[in-house]
Design an enzyme around this catalytic site. Sequence first.
Site, mmCIF file in Angstrom:
data_model
loop_
_atom_site.group_PDB
_atom_site.id
_atom_site.type_symbol
_atom_site.label_atom_id
_atom_site.label_comp_id
_atom_site.label_asym_id
_atom_site.label_seq_id
_atom_site.Cartn_x
_atom_site.Cartn_y
_atom_site.Cartn_z
ATOM 1 N N SER A 609 102.712 84.445 -21.611
ATOM 2 C CA SER A 609 101.814 85.280 -22.337
ATOM 3 C C SER A 609 101.795 85.217 -23.848
ATOM 4 O O SER A 609 101.420 84.332 -24.069
ATOM 5 C CB SER A 609 102.569 86.752 -21.817
ATOM 6 O OG SER A 609 101.684 87.825 -22.255
ATOM 7 N N ASP A 694 94.716 89.755 -13.989
ATOM 8 C CA ASP A 694 95.756 89.975 -14.964
ATOM 9 C C ASP A 694 94.916 90.821 -16.010
ATOM 10 O O ASP A 694 93.740 90.554 -16.613
ATOM 11 C CB ASP A 694 95.856 88.780 -15.725
ATOM 12 C CG ASP A 694 97.015 88.864 -16.709
ATOM 13 O OD1 ASP A 694 97.121 90.040 -17.200
ATOM 14 O OD2 ASP A 694 97.725 87.930 -17.082
ATOM 15 N N HIS A 729 99.192 89.556 -14.004
ATOM 16 C CA HIS A 729 100.157 89.034 -15.128
ATOM 17 C C HIS A 729 101.231 88.654 -14.801
ATOM 18 O O HIS A 729 101.875 87.577 -15.089
ATOM 19 C CB HIS A 729 100.126 89.936 -16.231
ATOM 20 C CG HIS A 729 100.509 89.572 -17.574
ATOM 21 N ND1 HIS A 729 99.913 88.991 -18.356
ATOM 22 C CD2 HIS A 729 101.904 89.672 -18.261
ATOM 23 C CE1 HIS A 729 100.602 88.319 -19.556
ATOM 24 N NE2 HIS A 729 101.928 88.996 -19.366
#
Length: 761
Positions: A609, A694, A729
């Site tokens: 991320s 996501d 995610h």
Amino acid sequence: MLHFSVGSLAIPAAAASALSRRRALLLLSPLIPNFRPPYPHQSSHSRAPFSTFAMAVPPVARKEPRDLVDHGDVRLDNYYWLRDDSRSDPDVLAHLRSENHYTAAVMSDVKKLEDEIYAEIRGRIKEDDIEAPLRKGQYYYYERTLAGKEYVQHCRRLVPTNGPVTVYDVMPTGPDATNEHIILDENVKAKDHDYYSIGAFKVSPNGKLVAYAEDTKGDEIYTVNVIDAESGKCVGQSLKGITSDIEWAGDDSLVYITMDEILRPDKVWLHMLGSDQSNDICLYHENDDMFSLGLQASESKQYLFVESGSKNTSFILYLDVSEHNKELVFLTPRVYGIDTTASHRGNHFYVKRRSKEFYNSELIACPLDNVAETTVLLPHRESVKIQDFQLFENHIAVYERQNGLPKVTVYRLPSTGEPIGQLKGGREIDFVDPAYAVEPEQSQFHSSVLRFHYSSMRTPPSVFDYDMDSGVSVLKKIDTVLGGFDASNYVTERKWAVANDGTQIPMTILYRKDCVGLDGSDPMLLYGYGSYEICIDPSFRGSRFSLVNRGFIYVIAHIRGGGEMGRKWYEDGKLLNKRNTFTDFIACAEHLIENKYCSKEKLCINGRSAGGLLMGAVLNMRPDLFKAAVAGVPFVDALTTMLDPTIPLTTSEWEEWGDPRKEEYYYYMKSYSPVDNVKAQEYPNILVTAGLNDPRVMYSEPAKYVAKLRELKTDDNLLLFKCELGAGHFSKSGRFEKLREDAFTYAFILKALGMAPKASL
């Protein structure tokens, strides 16, 4: 008060009650569309050491040139078309599938190794287990896992006696114990879904009902169901399209939060059981698109707190659960640069308050009937950051950070009604490892028992009950690690690198002492994050030992942008200081090489991320320093994303990265945004992952990043892209499915280093 976070772009694998997700390997298709010839910029001296890689041909994303013009500056984006907000465009999906097929083809020669690593990781897990039971009211509550099952069961048993909660309290089991009751079996709920995750499980105050929030896509948009805790039957209608923030406001009503069109939590609602969601009452609407809402109950359960917060500012509203007319009341004012979190005990609210002057926070109290009258309980200190606090009927536990490590100090409070003043005579809890992670667990307000979670990179996850009166600590549960694990075989160290500006950067190191030479010949995996003031403390993760037992050294770089060393540490790694995050990471890598922990030829790096942005930035800056990199769901198209307020989280992130609509921030972000800085140079071996659903980092960011790398890089090294088409995610949801991502990642790393066994023909 257990601090809650409002929408942030990234929660890393090692943080926040331990949270990592995974990926499943897709099978190789005999038809791989969009083949192209080998790379046009191959170096004359480069060689492709991977036989399968030489046979498979990477997919090529078509170019559709698009000029992005801001501040008179023109950026050419050939791959903007890969963004499809509906996630249904046939061309986009075909390209993602072709990338998955190519990745499977290239990795097919180490599939046996991946399966071996997966078996190792899973073999360390005690599959049939229960967590440490928590006594609440007349029940013990706990989660149970079953052998071979992906998900947990939520269970409870009646407490056989009415005695006080003590550190020696043990839930009876066996033939004479009260019967176990399964409130909810996630395995049953998940059987009709490819993805299933429960984000909240809340028992009503009287213990008769349970509200739980479920996500069946990975997009973090939840449906809340209320069931009878005994029969499991549904009560009333489901609540749809909400966040996982839900709390009971009495036995017959719920408070919850919904999101706007860019997935910003913006409204707080009151729902009466039995009524239709369309009739729910909106208690508060946050109109400022840089602020998001969060919800938390006080430990006393007498108040609910709504936090409206940006990255720099937050204020609190509260709801008295006992009041018939439930309304939100302001507790702390909305003042730019002032950040507050709150809880309740007796006739006082307790507030952690941060400001520009008191940047490491102070702890204050104010009477319920005069919130403007404040008393400082713990003053601001330059070397100690107040991170969190937890209230009890007679005590307060304060979670702080000092010298990069967490600490917990317990204070006794005066009786309700007596004057309250500065806290003194606290007892600090001792921890044995040189570097470790400790986090608050849910405890019982009307007791003197503090429960906390402890681990280190060599100490398995452990739950302790601590008697705040006597100082006695009792281990309630330590996770069993199978497969011959022996903590004494491993060493953890705390080391410091020196950044370009002289700043000391802490690192935590793990290795197996009988498997390393510490002479520069050992392979290494270096992990980094460095954003959102998140602390990447060195917690335990069983999967790492599949590398460590193969002679790897595992290192966490606690770089600026995180919160490990206090608020200033965070501020020195955000906005116009963001490049410090990347140069800190490079400094750590160089220190480890210079001190013979590894060499460039065996140094691998990993980040997810916002940590994936870190990977992209350092690969552009120093591609020569690393042998392989893994960028998980990486935030790599940072400038383009932050220029588009229609993308989820953009507006709330302007105080983290900067608002590039302002010229100063535009050019600064452009200087490091990974997609904007890919160029014709040699890169190491790279694995990139994404999740189609996501909501935090759109799948198109890593897709564009890989496409541009394929276009420009001048080497023959591996470049693989793996997109989970049914997850978000945090990748897949099952506990064993999660392990596949680690196994796949480790197989890639071993392949990149030439350490994978040769596949038989």
